[in-house]
Motif scaffolding. Sequence first.
Motif, PDB file in Angstrom:
ATOM      1  N   LEU A 190      22.450   5.615  -8.709  1.00 22.42           N
ATOM      2  CA  LEU A 190      22.063   6.672  -9.632  1.00 22.42           C
ATOM      3  C   LEU A 190      23.231   7.579 -10.010  1.00 22.42           C
ATOM      4  N   LYS A 191      23.180   8.119 -11.222  1.00 24.00           N
ATOM      5  CA  LYS A 191      24.099   9.172 -11.637  1.00 24.00           C
ATOM      6  C   LYS A 191      23.441  10.546 -11.547  1.00 24.00           C
ATOM      7  N   THR A 192      22.109  10.579 -11.657  1.00 18.13           N
ATOM      8  CA  THR A 192      21.355  11.822 -11.477  1.00 18.13           C
ATOM      9  C   THR A 192      20.104  11.493 -10.671  1.00 18.13           C
ATOM     10  N   ASN A 193      19.585  12.477  -9.946  1.00 19.68           N
ATOM     11  CA  ASN A 193      18.369  12.270  -9.171  1.00 19.68           C
ATOM     12  C   ASN A 193      17.224  11.855 -10.094  1.00 19.68           C
ATOM     13  N   THR A 212      15.488  12.316  -0.144  1.00 23.58           N
ATOM     14  CA  THR A 212      14.343  12.388  -1.042  1.00 23.58           C
ATOM     15  C   THR A 212      13.748  13.786  -0.938  1.00 23.58           C
ATOM     16  N   GLY A 213      12.643  13.994  -1.589  1.00 25.47           N
ATOM     17  CA  GLY A 213      11.958  15.273  -1.514  1.00 25.47           C
ATOM     18  C   GLY A 213      10.680  15.224  -2.319  1.00 25.47           C
ATOM     19  N   ILE A 214       9.798  16.157  -2.027  1.00 23.55           N
ATOM     20  CA  ILE A 214       8.520  16.278  -2.724  1.00 23.55           C
ATOM     21  C   ILE A 214       8.597  17.534  -3.568  1.00 23.55           C
ATOM     22  N   ASN A 215       8.645  17.364  -4.881  1.00 25.64           N
ATOM     23  CA  ASN A 215       8.720  18.505  -5.776  1.00 25.64           C
ATOM     24  C   ASN A 215       7.337  18.983  -6.166  1.00 25.64           C
ATOM     25  N   TYR A 216       7.210  20.304  -6.339  1.00 18.31           N
ATOM     26  CA  TYR A 216       5.937  20.887  -6.765  1.00 18.31           C
ATOM     27  C   TYR A 216       6.225  22.129  -7.596  1.00 18.31           C
ATOM     28  N   VAL A 232      20.745  10.818  -5.697  1.00 14.21           N
ATOM     29  CA  VAL A 232      22.074  10.243  -5.876  1.00 14.21           C
ATOM     30  C   VAL A 232      22.719  10.016  -4.510  1.00 14.21           C
ATOM     31  N   GLY A 233      23.373   8.865  -4.345  1.00 15.90           N
ATOM     32  CA  GLY A 233      24.027   8.567  -3.082  1.00 15.90           C
ATOM     33  C   GLY A 233      24.009   7.081  -2.791  1.00 15.90           C
ATOM     34  N   PRO A 234      24.179   6.697  -1.531  1.00 14.01           N
ATOM     35  CA  PRO A 234      24.240   5.283  -1.171  1.00 14.01           C
ATOM     36  C   PRO A 234      22.876   4.613  -1.291  1.00 14.01           C
ATOM     37  N   PRO A 235      22.838   3.288  -1.209  1.00 14.02           N
ATOM     38  CA  PRO A 235      21.548   2.588  -1.216  1.00 14.02           C
ATOM     39  C   PRO A 235      20.604   3.157  -0.162  1.00 14.02           C
ATOM     40  N   MET A 236      19.343   3.237  -0.525  1.00 11.27           N
ATOM     41  CA  MET A 236      18.342   3.848   0.348  1.00 11.27           C
ATOM     42  C   MET A 236      16.966   3.326  -0.006  1.00 11.27           C
ATOM     43  N   LYS A 237      16.020   3.585   0.887  1.00 12.35           N
ATOM     44  CA  LYS A 237      14.618   3.249   0.631  1.00 12.35           C
ATOM     45  C   LYS A 237      13.748   4.322   1.255  1.00 12.35           C
ATOM     46  N   VAL A 238      12.783   4.812   0.486  1.00 10.99           N
ATOM     47  CA  VAL A 238      11.800   5.758   0.993  1.00 10.99           C
ATOM     48  C   VAL A 238      10.414   5.234   0.636  1.00 10.99           C
ATOM     49  N   GLN A 239       9.476   5.477   1.535  1.00 13.42           N
ATOM     50  CA  GLN A 239       8.083   5.078   1.312  1.00 13.42           C
ATOM     51  C   GLN A 239       7.186   6.294   1.513  1.00 13.42           C
ATOM     52  N   GLY A 256       0.776  -1.228   0.000  1.00 14.88           N
ATOM     53  CA  GLY A 256       0.000   0.000   0.000  1.00 14.88           C
ATOM     54  C   GLY A 256       0.805   1.274   0.000  1.00 14.88           C
ATOM     55  N   THR A 257       2.132   1.171  -0.149  1.00 19.97           N
ATOM     56  CA  THR A 257       2.979   2.362  -0.137  1.00 19.97           C
ATOM     57  C   THR A 257       3.696   2.526  -1.473  1.00 19.97           C
ATOM     58  N   LEU A 258       3.994   3.765  -1.799  1.00 18.94           N
ATOM     59  CA  LEU A 258       4.820   4.092  -2.966  1.00 18.94           C
ATOM     60  C   LEU A 258       6.271   4.033  -2.511  1.00 18.94           C
ATOM     61  N   VAL A 259       7.031   3.119  -3.107  1.00 21.02           N
ATOM     62  CA  VAL A 259       8.394   2.846  -2.655  1.00 21.02           C
ATOM     63  C   VAL A 259       9.396   3.325  -3.694  1.00 21.02           C
ATOM     64  N   GLY A 260      10.379   4.092  -3.251  1.00 21.45           N
ATOM     65  CA  GLY A 260      11.539   4.416  -4.055  1.00 21.45           C
ATOM     66  C   GLY A 260      12.761   3.779  -3.417  1.00 21.45           C
ATOM     67  N   GLU A 261      13.508   2.996  -4.194  1.00 23.67           N
ATOM     68  CA  GLU A 261      14.639   2.279  -3.606  1.00 23.67           C
ATOM     69  C   GLU A 261      15.828   2.265  -4.548  1.00 23.67           C
ATOM     70  N   ILE A 262      16.998   2.513  -3.975  1.00 27.44           N
ATOM     71  CA  ILE A 262      18.267   2.382  -4.683  1.00 27.44           C
ATOM     72  C   ILE A 262      19.029   1.234  -4.039  1.00 27.44           C
ATOM     73  N   THR A 263      19.507   0.313  -4.848  1.00 25.79           N
ATOM     74  CA  THR A 263      20.281  -0.821  -4.358  1.00 25.79           C
ATOM     75  C   THR A 263      21.727  -0.683  -4.830  1.00 25.79           C
ATOM     76  N   PRO A 264      22.639  -1.503  -4.306  1.00 24.89           N
ATOM     77  CA  PRO A 264      24.025  -1.446  -4.801  1.00 24.89           C
ATOM     78  C   PRO A 264      24.129  -1.666  -6.312  1.00 24.89           C
ATOM     79  N   ALA A 265      23.158  -2.388  -6.874  1.00 23.30           N
ATOM     80  CA  ALA A 265      23.185  -2.657  -8.316  1.00 23.30           C
ATOM     81  C   ALA A 265      22.519  -1.569  -9.150  1.00 23.30           C
ATOM     82  N   THR A 266      21.818  -0.607  -8.493  1.00 24.36           N
ATOM     83  CA  THR A 266      21.079   0.413  -9.248  1.00 24.36           C
ATOM     84  C   THR A 266      21.433   1.825  -8.802  1.00 24.36           C
TER      85      THR A 266
END
Length: 259
Positions: free
Chosen positions: A73-76, A103-107, A243-250, A61-71
């Motif tokens: 990023l070079k740009t946000n 992370t952040g909420i853009n508007y 961009v940065g280390p592995p992370m997870k946001v919900q 039920g959550t919107l998940v953004g996740e970066i892993t060691p295999a993924t």
Amino acid sequence: MFKKAFFTGIPVAVLCVGLLTGSCQTARSGRQSEAGFKSIFNGKNLQGWDGDTKYWRVEEGTLVGEITPATLLKTNSFIIWKGGTPADFELKGSFRITEDGNTGINYRSEQLTDIPFALKGYQADIDGKIRYTGQNYEERGRTTLAYRGEKVTVNTQPNASDPASFRANVKNNAWQAREVTGSLGKSDSLQTLIKSNDWNEFHLIIKGNRLQHYVNGVLMSDVTDNDTVNRKMKGLLGVQVHVGPPMKVQYKDLRLKQL
């Protein structure tokens, strides 16, 4: 609050009427505060959103953004709501982020054409170490407009539309044509009201040139943007993995009221 009412001879219904400063009033005002809000995330799939599914998915039920060691990023990268370009609005929801996350909420943002899923515009900043959460940061623009705890007026600089002049007005990752006009509290004190690696509620109130960021019901930054050259009065909504280390946001319970 009223699981057991040991008030002899006073009906519980009367208590609700009489204790208007208590939980009955809170419940009613809570319902009133939700009037006009509509869900913009169904909790089931990414319908109505556009982003790179390497980084974005729906989970429990959550919107998940996740970066892993295999993924890494070079740009946000953003997932972008495709339901419109809100001008004046309120946005509510909740977030949870790992300690190394950013992370952040853009508007009121615009989508770049030369970088996939990149947004430029105002951002309600969020990070796992709670250094920046609550501040107003303009992604790919004027950088920091207000740090947490600041009430700020942003002014137009002469020749601000000139690229060289624009760059000269950014120092130490902050826009120089900003004036701190008041305090909402010390940043460190406000930081204690934000929970680490747990759910926090956010509420953005964006009306005219005034931009207010609340976390857990507390106003964290308040910007009045008088910069008629660089400000935007409407645009896209989106949420970010940085961009940065592995992370997870919900994110969950995302709901929008257009004013």
